[in-house]
Motif scaffolding. Structure first.
Motif, PDB file in Angstrom:
ATOM      1  N   UNK A 111      24.016  27.449  41.789  1.00 15.64           N
ATOM      2  CA  UNK A 111      24.051  28.130  40.773  1.00 15.64           C
ATOM      3  C   UNK A 111      23.222  27.776  39.303  1.00 15.64           C
ATOM      4  N   UNK A 112      23.663  26.600  39.021  1.00 15.78           N
ATOM      5  CA  UNK A 112      23.244  25.841  37.706  1.00 15.78           C
ATOM      6  C   UNK A 112      21.739  25.843  37.677  1.00 15.78           C
ATOM      7  N   UNK A 113      21.144  25.076  38.640  1.00 16.85           N
ATOM      8  CA  UNK A 113      19.513  25.127  38.765  1.00 16.85           C
ATOM      9  C   UNK A 113      18.906  26.380  38.798  1.00 16.85           C
ATOM     10  N   UNK A 114      19.352  27.407  39.421  1.00 22.30           N
ATOM     11  CA  UNK A 114      18.822  28.667  39.574  1.00 22.30           C
ATOM     12  C   UNK A 114      18.861  29.435  38.196  1.00 22.30           C
ATOM     13  N   UNK A 115      20.158  29.276  37.557  1.00 20.12           N
ATOM     14  CA  UNK A 115      20.180  29.758  36.170  1.00 20.12           C
ATOM     15  C   UNK A 115      19.378  29.353  35.156  1.00 20.12           C
ATOM     16  N   UNK A 116      19.294  28.035  35.262  1.00 17.45           N
ATOM     17  CA  UNK A 116      18.509  27.140  34.370  1.00 17.45           C
ATOM     18  C   UNK A 116      16.998  27.373  34.291  1.00 17.45           C
ATOM     19  N   UNK A 117      16.542  27.308  35.518  1.00 16.71           N
ATOM     20  CA  UNK A 117      15.121  27.616  35.827  1.00 16.71           C
ATOM     21  C   UNK A 117      14.651  29.058  35.468  1.00 16.71           C
ATOM     22  N   UNK A 118      15.391  29.863  35.645  1.00 15.50           N
ATOM     23  CA  UNK A 118      14.871  31.393  35.310  1.00 15.50           C
ATOM     24  C   UNK A 118      15.317  31.601  34.030  1.00 15.50           C
ATOM     25  N   UNK A 119      16.334  31.219  33.270  1.00 22.73           N
ATOM     26  CA  UNK A 119      16.498  31.349  32.024  1.00 22.73           C
ATOM     27  C   UNK A 119      15.585  30.702  31.093  1.00 22.73           C
ATOM     28  N   UNK A 132      12.408  41.343  32.258  1.00 26.12           N
ATOM     29  CA  UNK A 132      12.722  41.751  33.595  1.00 26.12           C
ATOM     30  C   UNK A 132      13.867  40.956  34.326  1.00 26.12           C
ATOM     31  N   UNK A 133      13.608  39.308  33.863  1.00 28.64           N
ATOM     32  CA  UNK A 133      14.673  38.461  34.136  1.00 28.64           C
ATOM     33  C   UNK A 133      15.976  38.685  33.458  1.00 28.64           C
ATOM     34  N   UNK A 134      15.927  39.159  32.164  1.00 31.55           N
ATOM     35  CA  UNK A 134      17.164  39.273  31.387  1.00 31.55           C
ATOM     36  C   UNK A 134      17.864  40.777  32.028  1.00 31.55           C
ATOM     37  N   UNK A 135      17.132  41.744  32.290  1.00 24.69           N
ATOM     38  CA  UNK A 135      17.575  42.872  32.832  1.00 24.69           C
ATOM     39  C   UNK A 135      18.394  42.565  34.010  1.00 24.69           C
ATOM     40  N   UNK A 136      17.756  41.749  35.111  1.00 19.78           N
ATOM     41  CA  UNK A 136      18.546  41.776  36.100  1.00 19.78           C
ATOM     42  C   UNK A 136      19.844  40.706  35.670  1.00 19.78           C
ATOM     43  N   UNK A 137      19.853  39.713  34.865  1.00 19.02           N
ATOM     44  CA  UNK A 137      20.743  38.927  34.394  1.00 19.02           C
ATOM     45  C   UNK A 137      22.099  39.894  34.007  1.00 19.02           C
ATOM     46  N   UNK A 172      25.066  32.301  38.391  1.00 23.03           N
ATOM     47  CA  UNK A 172      23.940  31.727  37.842  1.00 23.03           C
ATOM     48  C   UNK A 172      23.566  32.416  36.313  1.00 23.03           C
ATOM     49  N   UNK A 173      23.967  33.837  36.181  1.00 25.80           N
ATOM     50  CA  UNK A 173      23.564  34.455  35.251  1.00 25.80           C
ATOM     51  C   UNK A 173      24.056  33.950  33.829  1.00 25.80           C
ATOM     52  N   UNK A 174      25.199  33.381  33.702  1.00 20.41           N
ATOM     53  CA  UNK A 174      25.670  32.367  32.627  1.00 20.41           C
ATOM     54  C   UNK A 174      24.826  31.213  32.215  1.00 20.41           C
ATOM     55  N   UNK A 175      24.360  30.560  33.194  1.00 22.25           N
ATOM     56  CA  UNK A 175      23.519  29.663  32.973  1.00 22.25           C
ATOM     57  C   UNK A 175      22.093  30.087  32.409  1.00 22.25           C
ATOM     58  N   UNK A 221      28.748  23.971  30.420  1.00 19.00           N
ATOM     59  CA  UNK A 221      28.965  25.222  30.573  1.00 19.00           C
ATOM     60  C   UNK A 221      29.825  25.156  32.314  1.00 19.00           C
ATOM     61  N   UNK A 222      28.830  24.200  32.963  1.00 20.24           N
ATOM     62  CA  UNK A 222      29.431  24.026  34.415  1.00 20.24           C
ATOM     63  C   UNK A 222      30.725  23.368  34.587  1.00 20.24           C
ATOM     64  N   UNK A 223      31.163  22.674  33.785  1.00 23.68           N
ATOM     65  CA  UNK A 223      32.312  21.819  33.623  1.00 23.68           C
ATOM     66  C   UNK A 223      33.480  22.808  33.541  1.00 23.68           C
TER      67      UNK A 223
END
Length: 301
Positions: A111-119, A132-137, A172-175, A221-223
């Motif tokens: 989840x962390x890499x996916x959220x990090x890259x998309x964000x 678009x990405x933030x609407x999905x988030x 992933x959305x939080x990241x 955030x992950x910790x």
């Protein structure tokens, strides 16, 4: 003669190695001054050791028991008592640490890499990418994590692998939000402009300049999110959608022990205590990391 401490705390480091070592030394000292953070670090260290040496620490087979010894209270022979099938609860809690640690690590790695890259991509590129990405988030964030995880596990089927996938999808959305905020702040910085003027592509800027600057906040955030992951995994196990019998997953152990909670309290209490202690450990550790990695704070030796 300059001492090692003075060399590490020098305000004018001679090279990058001295700078990095001094920075790590300051962070370690700041972390050690936080008692709760140290407690959290010790709990996590114990969890790692227990998971690594579970076969040596366990006193019985965690999967098999003796019916003649079912529901025995804690004693010298069974430190945490036995369950309804005569299995040693202490050994099952020990091996359950492996399952919990596996779920936590796998969810974080996914989840962390996916959220990090998309964000980071949304914040840096802006425009319709961002919308678009933030609407999905926002769609994912608008639903409770456990309810969303339940929906995905129900569609995928019960099991540890599917539970990991479901929890990762909901995490992933939080990241992504954190990385987007960092990217929006950084995209107008001089070093980003300089990289673009030198011909760097958007992908290169994102991966070599934006993402490294987002790592510290993502790690914090992950910790802090580890406790939520543990509780979500335990919730899935409690209702039978996580690890399947006879695996010693803590949430499933609590579920089986609820029928005996009045007279044989140890069946559900022992794995419950394990969940509480480990969750608190990650919370304390995450708070300590947040204090020392906060760019607005001061980490002095």
């Amino acid at each position: 003669m300059t001492t090692r401490r003075e060399w590490l705390l020098s305000e004018t480091p001679e090279n990058m190695v001295q700078f990095r070592l001094g920075q790590a030394y300051r962070m370690a000292r700041a972390f050690s001054r936080n008692p709760l953070a140290m407690v959290g670090a010790v709990i996590i260290l114990i969890l790692l050791l227990v998971a690594a040496f579970a076969p040596l620490l366990a006193t019985h087979n965690p999967l098999f028991g003796t019916l003649s010894q079912r529901l025995l209270p804690p004693s010298g022979a069974h430190w945490m008592g036995t369950d309804e099938l005569g299995r040693d609860i202490y050994s099952r809690v020990i091996f359950g640490a492996r399952i919990t640690l596996t779920i936590v690590v796998m969810v974080a790695v996914i989840s962390a890499p996916i959220g990090l890259i998309l964000g980071a991509a949304a914040g840096y590129l802006g425009g319709w990418w961002d919308r678009v990405l933030m609407a999905v988030t926002d769609i994912f964030l608008s639903l409770p994590r456990l309810i969303l995880a339940l929906a995905f596990v129900a569609a995928l089927g019960p099991g540890i692998q599917n539970a990991v996938i479901a929890i990762a999808i909901t995490s992933w959305p939080v990241y992504a939000r954190i990385a987007r905020a960092e990217a929006i702040t950084l995209r107008g910085a001089d070093f980003i402009t300089a990289a673009r003027m030198q011909g760097a592509s958007h992908i290169r800027v994102i991966f070599q300049h934006i993402l490294p600057m987002c790592l510290s906040s993502t790690i914090v955030r992950a910790s802090l999110d580890m406790a939520g992951i543990i509780l979500t995994a335990a919730g899935l196990g409690f209702i039978g959608l996580g690890a399947q019998p006879p695996l010693p997953e803590w949430g499933a152990m609590i579920s089986r022990g609820r029928d005996f909670i009045i007279d044989q309290w140890w069946v559900a209490t022992m794995p419950g205590l394990a969940i509480v202690i480990v969750s608190l450990g990650f919370c304390f550790f995450g708070d300590g990391l947040r204090d020392i990695l906060d760019p607005k704070g001061k980490t002095k030796g």
